[in-house]
Design a protein around this motif. Structure first.
Motif, PDB file in Angstrom:
ATOM      1  N   GLY A  53      74.936  59.070 -42.947  1.00 25.78           N
ATOM      2  CA  GLY A  53      74.319  58.207 -41.953  1.00 25.78           C
ATOM      3  C   GLY A  53      73.338  58.999 -41.109  1.00 25.78           C
ATOM      4  N   LEU A  54      73.235  58.659 -39.840  1.00 25.97           N
ATOM      5  CA  LEU A  54      72.273  59.334 -38.970  1.00 25.97           C
ATOM      6  C   LEU A  54      72.919  60.517 -38.261  1.00 25.97           C
ATOM      7  CD1 LEU A  54      69.378  59.060 -37.948  1.00 25.97           C
ATOM      8  CD2 LEU A  54      70.196  57.441 -36.255  1.00 25.97           C
ATOM      9  N   PHE A  55      74.215  60.452 -38.023  1.00 24.87           N
ATOM     10  CA  PHE A  55      74.880  61.453 -37.187  1.00 24.87           C
ATOM     11  C   PHE A  55      75.766  62.414 -37.957  1.00 24.87           C
ATOM     12  CE2 PHE A  55      75.105  57.577 -34.225  1.00 24.87           C
ATOM     13  CZ  PHE A  55      73.809  57.778 -33.787  1.00 24.87           C
ATOM     14  N   GLY A  56      75.896  62.212 -39.255  1.00 25.44           N
ATOM     15  CA  GLY A  56      76.869  62.982 -40.014  1.00 25.44           C
ATOM     16  C   GLY A  56      76.519  64.449 -40.183  1.00 25.44           C
ATOM     17  N   SER A  57      77.532  65.236 -40.476  1.00 22.27           N
ATOM     18  CA  SER A  57      77.312  66.662 -40.730  1.00 22.27           C
ATOM     19  C   SER A  57      78.405  67.211 -41.636  1.00 22.27           C
ATOM     20  CB  SER A  57      77.284  67.444 -39.421  1.00 22.27           C
ATOM     21  OG  SER A  57      78.494  67.265 -38.725  1.00 22.27           O
ATOM     22  N   MET A  58      78.159  68.404 -42.167  1.00 26.86           N
ATOM     23  CA  MET A  58      79.118  69.040 -43.061  1.00 26.86           C
ATOM     24  C   MET A  58      79.323  70.485 -42.645  1.00 26.86           C
ATOM     25  SD  MET A  58      78.730  69.745 -47.165  1.00 26.86           S
ATOM     26  CE  MET A  58      78.017  71.384 -47.086  1.00 26.86           C
ATOM     27  N   LEU A  59      80.545  70.925 -42.677  1.00 25.80           N
ATOM     28  CA  LEU A  59      80.845  72.329 -42.416  1.00 25.80           C
ATOM     29  C   LEU A  59      81.742  72.860 -43.522  1.00 25.80           C
ATOM     30  CD1 LEU A  59      81.641  72.458 -38.565  1.00 25.80           C
ATOM     31  CD2 LEU A  59      79.561  73.216 -39.723  1.00 25.80           C
ATOM     32  N   VAL A  60      81.459  74.081 -43.977  1.00 27.45           N
ATOM     33  CA  VAL A  60      82.292  74.714 -44.992  1.00 27.45           C
ATOM     34  C   VAL A  60      83.087  75.827 -44.327  1.00 27.45           C
ATOM     35  CG1 VAL A  60      82.279  76.004 -47.162  1.00 27.45           C
ATOM     36  CG2 VAL A  60      80.607  74.179 -46.786  1.00 27.45           C
ATOM     37  N   ASN A  61      84.398  75.718 -44.468  1.00 25.51           N
ATOM     38  CA  ASN A  61      85.312  76.712 -43.884  1.00 25.51           C
ATOM     39  C   ASN A  61      85.131  76.905 -42.381  1.00 25.51           C
ATOM     40  OD1 ASN A  61      86.501  77.137 -46.358  1.00 25.51           O
ATOM     41  ND2 ASN A  61      85.028  78.725 -46.919  1.00 25.51           N
ATOM     42  N   LYS A  62      84.699  75.842 -41.752  1.00 29.32           N
ATOM     43  CA  LYS A  62      84.627  75.824 -40.288  1.00 29.32           C
ATOM     44  C   LYS A  62      85.021  74.434 -39.844  1.00 29.32           C
ATOM     45  CE  LYS A  62      80.676  78.696 -40.115  1.00 29.32           C
ATOM     46  NZ  LYS A  62      79.249  78.425 -40.175  1.00 29.32           N
ATOM     47  N   ARG A  63      85.454  74.330 -38.602  1.00 28.24           N
ATOM     48  CA  ARG A  63      85.831  73.013 -38.085  1.00 28.24           C
ATOM     49  C   ARG A  63      85.198  72.762 -36.734  1.00 28.24           C
ATOM     50  NH1 ARG A  63      92.287  72.174 -39.417  1.00 28.24           N
ATOM     51  NH2 ARG A  63      92.108  72.635 -41.662  1.00 28.24           N
ATOM     52  N   VAL A 112      81.698  62.260 -39.082  1.00 26.69           N
ATOM     53  CA  VAL A 112      80.986  60.985 -38.947  1.00 26.69           C
ATOM     54  C   VAL A 112      80.360  60.571 -40.277  1.00 26.69           C
ATOM     55  CG1 VAL A 112      79.661  59.639 -37.295  1.00 26.69           C
ATOM     56  CG2 VAL A 112      80.307  61.959 -36.729  1.00 26.69           C
ATOM     57  N   ALA A 113      81.070  60.832 -41.356  1.00 22.80           N
ATOM     58  CA  ALA A 113      80.560  60.474 -42.672  1.00 22.80           C
ATOM     59  C   ALA A 113      81.313  59.254 -43.200  1.00 22.80           C
ATOM     60  CB  ALA A 113      80.734  61.644 -43.626  1.00 22.80           C
ATOM     61  N   LYS A 114      80.595  58.468 -43.979  1.00 22.81           N
ATOM     62  CA  LYS A 114      81.215  57.326 -44.659  1.00 22.81           C
ATOM     63  C   LYS A 114      81.471  57.713 -46.112  1.00 22.81           C
ATOM     64  CE  LYS A 114      81.149  53.264 -42.224  1.00 22.81           C
ATOM     65  NZ  LYS A 114      81.565  53.928 -40.992  1.00 22.81           N
ATOM     66  N   THR A 115      82.645  57.386 -46.607  1.00 23.55           N
ATOM     67  CA  THR A 115      82.941  57.710 -47.995  1.00 23.55           C
ATOM     68  C   THR A 115      83.213  56.446 -48.787  1.00 23.55           C
ATOM     69  OG1 THR A 115      85.244  58.022 -47.348  1.00 23.55           O
ATOM     70  CG2 THR A 115      83.898  59.996 -47.579  1.00 23.55           C
ATOM     71  N   LYS A 116      82.922  56.532 -50.072  1.00 22.77           N
ATOM     72  CA  LYS A 116      83.185  55.404 -50.940  1.00 22.77           C
ATOM     73  C   LYS A 116      83.733  55.895 -52.271  1.00 22.77           C
ATOM     74  CE  LYS A 116      81.265  51.210 -52.753  1.00 22.77           C
ATOM     75  NZ  LYS A 116      80.129  50.367 -53.047  1.00 22.77           N
ATOM     76  N   PHE A 117      84.727  55.190 -52.754  1.00 16.34           N
ATOM     77  CA  PHE A 117      85.366  55.534 -54.016  1.00 16.34           C
ATOM     78  C   PHE A 117      84.705  54.748 -55.131  1.00 16.34           C
ATOM     79  CE2 PHE A 117      88.531  55.251 -57.310  1.00 16.34           C
ATOM     80  CZ  PHE A 117      89.259  56.431 -57.234  1.00 16.34           C
ATOM     81  N   TYR A 118      84.269  55.451 -56.178  1.00 14.80           N
ATOM     82  CA  TYR A 118      83.623  54.775 -57.312  1.00 14.80           C
ATOM     83  C   TYR A 118      84.413  55.054 -58.587  1.00 14.80           C
ATOM     84  CZ  TYR A 118      79.336  54.657 -54.402  1.00 14.80           C
ATOM     85  OH  TYR A 118      78.401  54.464 -53.424  1.00 14.80           O
TER      86      TYR A 118
END
Length: 244
Positions: free
Chosen positions: A65-75, A95-101
């Motif tokens: 989305g607009l606000f999402g972010s990702m961190l690896v081995n950090k919180r 703040v991520a949206k997930t979807k199962f496919y």
DNA sequence: GGGAATGTTCACTA
DNA sequence: CTAGTGAACATTCC
């Protein structure tokens, strides 16, 4: 921070997790995560602004989305909406949206429309543009993720400026050569965007996005919402031609 | 400190 | 039923 190139940038950072075993998935997101338990992560893919984690019979799409972010081995202090845990590593999304496919990514997405993929098919997109979107404003169509997967507001603004086309131009009124040139500008700029991410210089390098005057003729830019898409567009009235 | 923002979905209204 | 709107989103950046 997410237009298509940003998502590809994240994907590239995650390559070392390909083939690794995911011990579990967590996060407050509502998607069912029960199947993600001690299974091998076969691949990490992208489609437009979606980051895809591919498992044997299914995959998970993560959208920032607009606000999402990702961190690896950090919180962060706040809880992750989605996270994948490995033996001693973790990938956290906020703040991520997930979807199962079910099935494979190609069952759900047409890679011909992804501006960042080698499969991007200029002829296919041009044809769709002229046949199914002829009456629309080019600025609106560019934001259509089914036809221009990965294009965001910055890319559409910059690409239209590079191509010297006004966003309010009607597709069918734009000469075919111009459309083809625009497609090239989109792909080229997406690539440049990806490179700029390495030095965090996307905004500085933008020609008109976030600026007030046109770098070429120094006139004031028009900054307003145009067409149906509720996003601000930047236009130089002198440099960009309006086709109607 | 307030407003705007690289995005999308969903509830609500007319 | 459709189309338009507005809010929401464990945000972040000037």
């Amino acid at each position: 921070m997410p237009e298509g190139p940003s998502i590809l940038f994240l994907k590239n950072k995650l390559q070392r997790y390909k083939g690794k075993t995911v011990s579990e998935a967590s996060g407050y997101g509502e998607m069912d995560k029960s199947q993600i338990n001690n299974i091998k992560l076969l691949d990490i893919e992208t489609y437009g602004k979606n980051l895809l984690f591919v498992f044997k019979d299914f995959f998970v799409g993560v959208h920032l989305g607009l606000f999402g972010s990702m961190l690896v081995n950090k919180r962060k202090k706040v809880n992750a909406s989605f996270a994948l845990h490995f033996a001693s590593d973790e990938i956290n999304f906020y703040v991520a949206k997930t979807k199962f496919y079910e099935g494979k990514p190609t069952d759900h997405f047409n890679f011909k429309t992804d501006i960042l993929k080698p499969e991007f098919d200029e002829d296919f997109v041009l044809n769709e543009l002229q046949n199914k979107h002829a009456e629309e404003m080019i600025g609106d169509v560019l934001m259509d993720q089914h036809l221009f997967a990965g294009v965001g507001n910055i890319i559409r603004i910059e690409a239209l400026y590079h191509a010297k086309i006004h966003p309010e131009s009607i597709v069918k009124a734009i000469p075919e050569k111009k459309l083809i040139f625009l497609l090239k500008m989109i792909v080229d700029y997406a690539e440049e965007f990806l490179n700029l991410l390495k030095t965090d210089g996307v905004k500085e390098a933008a020609l008109i996005y976030g600026k007030k005057i046109c770098p070429k003729d120094k006139t004031e830019l028009i900054i307003e919402e145009m067409g149906k898409v509720k996003r601000k567009t930047y236009v130089c009235k002198k440099c960009q031609k309006l086709f109607t």
